[in-house]
Structure formats: structure tokens, C-alpha cells
Design a protein around this motif. Sequence first.
Motif, mmCIF file in Angstrom:
data_model
loop_
_atom_site.group_PDB
_atom_site.id
_atom_site.type_symbol
_atom_site.label_atom_id
_atom_site.label_comp_id
_atom_site.label_asym_id
_atom_site.label_seq_id
_atom_site.Cartn_x
_atom_site.Cartn_y
_atom_site.Cartn_z
ATOM 1 N N ILE A 13 21.245 -27.629 -14.114
ATOM 2 C CA ILE A 13 21.522 -28.053 -15.484
ATOM 3 C C ILE A 13 21.847 -29.529 -15.388
ATOM 4 N N ALA A 14 21.101 -30.333 -16.134
ATOM 5 C CA ALA A 14 21.255 -31.781 -16.047
ATOM 6 C C ALA A 14 21.340 -32.388 -17.439
ATOM 7 N N LEU A 15 21.908 -33.558 -17.495
ATOM 8 C CA LEU A 15 22.035 -34.319 -18.729
ATOM 9 C C LEU A 15 21.054 -35.483 -18.679
ATOM 10 N N PHE A 16 20.211 -35.580 -19.704
ATOM 11 C CA PHE A 16 19.334 -36.731 -19.876
ATOM 12 C C PHE A 16 19.911 -37.522 -21.042
ATOM 13 N N GLN A 17 20.455 -38.697 -20.754
ATOM 14 C CA GLN A 17 21.093 -39.490 -21.804
ATOM 15 C C GLN A 17 20.807 -40.965 -21.588
ATOM 16 N N THR A 18 20.340 -41.623 -22.632
ATOM 17 C CA THR A 18 19.992 -43.052 -22.619
ATOM 18 C C THR A 18 19.190 -43.446 -21.376
ATOM 19 N N GLY A 19 18.168 -42.646 -21.087
ATOM 20 C CA GLY A 19 17.284 -42.945 -19.970
ATOM 21 C C GLY A 19 17.860 -42.645 -18.600
ATOM 22 N N LYS A 20 19.008 -41.993 -18.537
ATOM 23 C CA LYS A 20 19.649 -41.691 -17.265
ATOM 24 C C LYS A 20 19.715 -40.181 -17.068
#
Length: 83
Positions: A13-20
Amino acid sequence: MRIEEIDEAVEVIALFQTGKLSPLKFRWRDRVYRVQRINGGWNSDLGAVRMHHFAVMSDGPDVYELVYNERAHDWKINRISVS
């Protein structure tokens, strides 16, 4: 410290936020590990495929290297540094 080569698929489970991209938790061998700390990250190229590497720690002293394959959209655990 001992390094174990693993090279096994894992669910992440990962977070994709503001290109990161940031892994939050992963399931490996029927156990769920919550990422407590990301020690570092780097990219590598396997031919035309971009790989995103993360050195993460869970609730113990071991460091896990998680790798995200941009083309296949899957994750692997490459190795573990066991204390």
C-alpha cells in the motif's frame, strides 16, 4: 549485519502524492509490515524500465529494500539487512 537476497513479490500500500511515491505498508509471507521509516530512496533503470527503490524499516531493526516496477506496476522485496 547480514544481507539476505530475497527477490520475491510483495503487496504494497503506497501513497502517490505530488509526484512522489511512498510505501506505507507491505505484506510479505503472510505478515503485514507497517513502514515506520523510509531510510532512503533511489531509482535505477532496467533497460527502458524505471525501478524505484526504497530502504524501509518496520517495527524492528531490519531494513527492507522494496522495489516498484513502473512498467509492470508491481512491487518486490529485493533484500533484507538483518541486524
